[in-house]
Design a protein around this motif. Sequence first.
Motif, PDB file in Angstrom:
ATOM      1  N   SER A 138       3.850   2.177   0.195  1.00 57.87           N
ATOM      2  CA  SER A 138       4.913   1.737  -0.703  1.00 57.87           C
ATOM      3  C   SER A 138       4.612   2.168  -2.134  1.00 57.87           C
ATOM      4  CB  SER A 138       5.044   0.213  -0.654  1.00 57.87           C
ATOM      5  OG  SER A 138       3.887  -0.404  -1.192  1.00 57.87           O
ATOM      6  N   GLU A 139       5.657   2.205  -2.972  1.00 61.79           N
ATOM      7  CA  GLU A 139       5.480   2.565  -4.383  1.00 61.79           C
ATOM      8  C   GLU A 139       4.597   1.550  -5.090  1.00 61.79           C
ATOM      9  OE1 GLU A 139       9.056   3.284  -6.511  1.00 61.79           O
ATOM     10  OE2 GLU A 139       9.835   4.742  -5.057  1.00 61.79           O
ATOM     11  N   GLU A 140       4.750   0.280  -4.732  1.00 61.94           N
ATOM     12  CA  GLU A 140       3.945  -0.781  -5.346  1.00 61.94           C
ATOM     13  C   GLU A 140       2.461  -0.573  -5.048  1.00 61.94           C
ATOM     14  OE1 GLU A 140       3.446  -5.669  -5.116  1.00 61.94           O
ATOM     15  OE2 GLU A 140       5.096  -4.662  -4.070  1.00 61.94           O
TER      16      GLU A 140
ATOM     17  N   THR B 173       3.026   9.366   4.325  1.00 56.14           N
ATOM     18  CA  THR B 173       4.344   8.848   4.713  1.00 56.14           C
ATOM     19  C   THR B 173       5.312   9.922   5.197  1.00 56.14           C
ATOM     20  OG1 THR B 173       5.094   9.005   2.406  1.00 56.14           O
ATOM     21  CG2 THR B 173       4.132   6.910   3.111  1.00 56.14           C
TER      22      THR B 173
ATOM     23  N   GLY C 123       5.104   4.407   8.361  1.00 59.82           N
ATOM     24  CA  GLY C 123       4.591   4.195   7.012  1.00 59.82           C
ATOM     25  C   GLY C 123       3.084   4.260   6.887  1.00 59.82           C
TER      26      GLY C 123
ATOM     27  N   SER D  99       0.357   1.186   4.474  1.00 58.93           N
ATOM     28  CA  SER D  99       1.786   1.168   4.174  1.00 58.93           C
ATOM     29  C   SER D  99       1.999   1.816   2.814  1.00 58.93           C
ATOM     30  CB  SER D  99       2.318  -0.276   4.153  1.00 58.93           C
ATOM     31  OG  SER D  99       3.677  -0.302   3.795  1.00 58.93           O
TER      32      SER D  99
END
Length: 533
Positions: free
Chosen positions: A35-37, A113, A290, A33
């Motif tokens: 994600s920015e985190e 992504t 994602g 996934s």
Amino acid sequence: MTSEISNYIRRHEAAIAPLYKDYSQKLWDLSLSGSEEREKALVEAKERYLKVYNNSEEFRQIRQWKSLHVQTDPIEARQLKLIHDAFVPHQIKEDVLRDIVRRETEIENFFNTFRANFEGSEASDNQLRDVLRNENDITRRRASWEASKQIGREVASQLLELIAIRNREARNLGYPDYYSMMFELQELDEKWVFSLFERLEHLSEPAFSEMKAELDATLKEKYRVTDRENYPWLYSDPFFQEFPAAGASESLDEIFKDPDIEALTRAHYHSIGLDIEDLLRRADLYEREGKSQHAFCLDVDHEGDIRVLCNIRKNERWMSTMLHEFGHAVYDKYNDRSLPFSLRTPAHILTTEAIAMLNGRMSKDPDWLMKIGGLSEGDAKRVGASALKTLRSEMLIFLRWAITLVRFERELYRNSGQNLNSLWWKYVERVQKVTPPSNRDQPDWASKIHLASSPVYYQNYVLGELMASQLLWHIHGKVVRSGSYAGNPEVGQYLVENVFKPGARYDWNTLLKKATGEELNPEHFVRQFVDNN
């Protein structure tokens, strides 16, 4: 001094092991996934890991030991060599290291992504490939191919900036460029490899030209194309790196449209005496939003936590990909855990690719299609000739594609300021015999993820294919003493004892000589796929 070196190696490995595991876990998390985190967490973990190799005082001490030619036992000598080589490219300023890690992670996550705009909607790589694999309308095929290249425009400038930084730092370390540095650190002779590839291109020219002329005629008839040109959307892969299913007289996709590809993968490895139940439990095998759209195997800790990522569709391509990725996985699983941490890996990138490729080929093997694929003897015989022809064609296609990319990548690092878009199509047209689209001036080369995420890697695929043919020759002649592979537990036992367990204690060519009785000999591949009519 010998004890001083021994103590250093133990301290180094104790420090690096948990950092490597944390970095690998964060890489896996981001692949699932984007994600920015998770991207930030990976950047931080990778930086912590690589900072160990950024220590200039440690590197100075290692170089001093090496210059004194201190006599150590072979295991420690090999460890020290590999530790030294890991330090070399990271002898750069800490802020530069941080910048490189951030840039690499951002580009790779963008590939993970990104979804192309196709016919007004977002489309995954699998969806675009499905169009190229199944669509008969040539206009729609072209639109799908063009959509597959959109990511190139998005990442090209960032990639060129990263290449400039890599080159600058490599030159500061005394190398002509980053490409030559990585060849040396991979224990590959750049001149020898390119000379070998020139010879393979020359040897394969007649067979490839004949095969491709027949393929192009078949595809043009199917898609009702009257042009003389062979544009890239004629083929099912955006880079023409695999044989189009539509070019075969018998579709192998039909064989895999109903069976459970996971189950077939399990059955294949069980048949050669290798258990992958634990590997399947840890794997992430199906497509979702994602998630990385590609396929890879990751050894998280060199302690048995091995993970495979795929995006299975029910076709022959994904059957082959599963066999390929779990080839990497069994190599890692059956490594000798009593070896020190730094040697508990494959001998080289090309040796793990060889095992992956050797097994990935099996989805086109008539004997495998009957024993594992479940075809009747009559059906296996019926599709067998077509399957073998497809395999040979695919090997020729992949060889020419890989030579194209390897040549381009070297020029990319030697002179990134030249007209790369034009250079790309010059190589594609000359080596792959694919017609450049008219008036196209786009960074199509940048849409190949390996140039961003796995720099100076692709030559190992070709060398891996050569080694795979050499291993198969040895297995047929000395291990099972027949033309069979699947259904023989002796195959797994041979690979475990002679390829997997030695880990990285030997350089790749020494390992191959110990396993087969000779160093890398391209004639096995040439006889199997180039001269084989």
